[in-house]
Design an enzyme around this catalytic site. Sequence first.
Site, short mmCIF file in Angstrom:
data_model
loop_
_atom_site.label_atom_id
_atom_site.label_comp_id
_atom_site.label_asym_id
_atom_site.label_seq_id
_atom_site.Cartn_x
_atom_site.Cartn_y
_atom_site.Cartn_z
N GLU A 124 0.84 -1.19 0.00
CA GLU A 124 0.00 0.00 0.00
C GLU A 124 0.89 1.25 0.00
OE1 GLU A 124 -3.68 1.63 2.84
OE2 GLU A 124 -2.28 0.11 3.57
N LYS A 148 -9.22 2.70 -2.22
CA LYS A 148 -9.48 1.96 -0.99
C LYS A 148 -10.90 2.23 -0.51
CE LYS A 148 -7.15 1.05 3.46
NZ LYS A 148 -5.95 1.40 4.25
N TYR A 158 -8.65 4.95 13.38
CA TYR A 158 -8.70 4.59 14.79
C TYR A 158 -7.29 4.22 15.24
CZ TYR A 158 -8.66 -0.13 12.82
OH TYR A 158 -8.32 -1.27 12.12
N CYS A 172 -5.53 -3.30 2.07
CA CYS A 172 -5.28 -3.36 3.51
C CYS A 172 -6.56 -3.52 4.35
CB CYS A 172 -4.49 -2.14 3.97
SG CYS A 172 -3.72 -2.37 5.60
N GLY A 180 -4.22 -61.20 9.20
CA GLY A 180 -2.89 -60.85 9.64
C GLY A 180 -2.27 -59.75 8.80
N GLY A 181 -3.06 -59.21 7.85
CA GLY A 181 -2.62 -58.09 7.03
C GLY A 181 -3.11 -56.77 7.60
N THR A 206 -13.47 -55.31 5.58
CA THR A 206 -12.07 -54.98 5.84
C THR A 206 -11.38 -54.27 4.69
OG1 THR A 206 -11.36 -57.16 5.06
CG2 THR A 206 -11.84 -56.94 7.41
N TRP A 210 -9.92 -53.82 -6.72
CA TRP A 210 -9.08 -54.94 -6.26
C TRP A 210 -9.78 -55.65 -5.10
CZ3 TRP A 210 -5.54 -57.60 -8.55
CH2 TRP A 210 -4.68 -58.42 -7.83
N THR A 251 -13.01 -59.00 -4.63
CA THR A 251 -13.85 -60.00 -5.29
C THR A 251 -15.32 -59.61 -5.15
OG1 THR A 251 -12.23 -61.73 -4.86
CG2 THR A 251 -14.49 -62.43 -5.35
#
Length: 674
Positions: free
Chosen positions: A55, A124, A130, A181, A371-372, A478, A488, A490
């Site tokens: 500015e 502006k 103030y 501003c 277990g995965g 899961t 991916w 079934t």
Amino acid sequence: MTSQDLFTAAALGFVRIAAISPASRVADVSFNVASIIAAMGEASRQGATIAVLPELALTGYSCGDLFRQQRLLEAALAGLDDIATMSGTHNIAAVIGLPFEADGRLFNCAAFVANGRVKGIVPKSVPPNYSEFYELRHFSPARYASRNTVDTPLSHAVPFGTDLLFSANNLPNCVVGIEICEDLWMTEPPSGQAALAGATILLNPSASPEQLGKSGYRTELVKQQSARCLAAYAYAGAGAGESTMDVVYGGHSLIAENGLFLAETQRFEFDTQMAIADVDLQRLNHERLINTTRGMSGQPRPMRMVDFTLAGVNEELAGELKRPLAQLPFVPADPAQRAKHCREIFAIQSAGLAKRLLHTGSKGVSIGISGGLDSTLALLVAARAFDKLGLPHAGIRAVTMPGFGTTDRTYRNALALMRALGTTVMEIPIRDAVLQHFKDIGHDPNQHDVTYENAQARERTQILMDLANQHGGFVVGTGDLSEAALGWMTFNGDHMSMYHVNAGVPKTLVRYLVQWCADEEFSGEAAEVLNDIVRTPITPELLPLKDGQLQQKTEDTIGPYPLHDFFLYHHVRYGMPPRKIFWLAKRAFSPLCAGEGSEGRDAIEREAYDEATILKWLSVFYSRFFSQQFKRSSMPDGPKVGSVALSPRGDWRMPSDAGSATWKEEVERIRNGF
């Protein structure tokens, strides 16, 4: 579009912008003009084509009653024309602040210069009056302007007013709006109306003095306004060269895009500082296209559109991308942020499953444990949901179902985790049942094809469903988000359940969630098992072992999950075309970046792939994503946890018969261009 045109700024939708705090001296216009021209030249050399400066940058903000001096005003006008001329020779558009006289009033203005001319001047809206500010002593608010064009020494009938937008005639969606501003601090900043009227880049020349805590507040204000406006917001603050008679200016300049912080300058420096970032206009436009509530508060005010030509849009983008680019967009790189991320996701998953248990009145669930990683996360979510409802873990009927490809490691980990969590442990081998099924349908068990694999997945699902019926519960699925994206899974096998707790979690994040659970949510034997599961290769374990070793790894078949999750994020979240996804992936997975990141157990694992590999799996991604929609169209319920989700009832509604040819044609053009 030819292969040579695929990677230009116009094709990719990027524009590089600079927020500059130049070296300055109060009331020394010649010094300031030279400093601004030098800064714009440097920004241009760094590839920026749009810049914003502070500015009243031509004179200095803190001139006080010197603004009443005619010589200062004349010098500022002459300096503006010098800078405008420079914008043409250096191929950069810029917004510069100056005092401007019109019809006996003085206005605090921002001039937009491009192509060697002053294209427009914006006054502006709200000069502050103030505390340390007393702008009304010198400047009139914009509403007192009585004309919509003004003259400068070199330009006549220059558009003047707060209703100006500046549109690049050679780059789609590149529209610049300006506020000055204090305008940003208003209850309804002018930038909101500018954004509704089409502005995607909001520039703010400012002179905001520093005080304790203000820089953080200013940063959040800029980020929030960029988010509300679905725009880029660049803010240039007056620097330390301003008068320090009562306040100090820090030269805080920063750039944000739709709430994302991109760059900022070092504060309290006397030499020129600049923040430079690449703004993604295509990404912003996509956000606006999908945000159907945008602008419903009413019609935007009429705005005048001023054309300009942006430099470099037909040039190929090269070098470093000046914006954050994550190799794993679903996984925060910062360990603290990642932990917070994981905690929130785990809470969402657990609360979702708990609500389904309450609604159905079920006291138990059945869940297959391999277990995965995926089934482990689902089991942990189930345990926490049961805790939330005060239900004993014995109501979780955890079933391991060894098949032809089950390894000792995953088998032992599945049993150990189930016992450590206090679930009801069941072991039901599926080999004999599947062999009987092969005999029933006349399938040679030595033929290891899709029938061989899917029969195992469907047998496991049948067991879980029947157990749920037998014990008055339901099946917890899961599979994860990445598997749904690629199909991916079934169909009517592991694709199906009564509640799919991992439906919103991508594969690259699952590992970190399980690790977080080991670190923060579980302890003892459970944590030890989780730490080993985190290190387990990703595999469906459907093909027979050879000498006890795996012969099947998922990523060898369908491609690396880091790549596919990268493709998925940018394809679904931002609707990016193949050329842009490829261009970004090249940079994210460059071998030069492979060693980056934090050290130790919290480090993000980084991968490197060459262009041919990226293109190969990008083509596979589009083939699978489009051909496997029929599976997603019949997905069970599951909680959305992030900004990318594929539920057919929520975020992603796509016909199962849509073809991928349009996307793959561009992939081929890219391939032929190398």
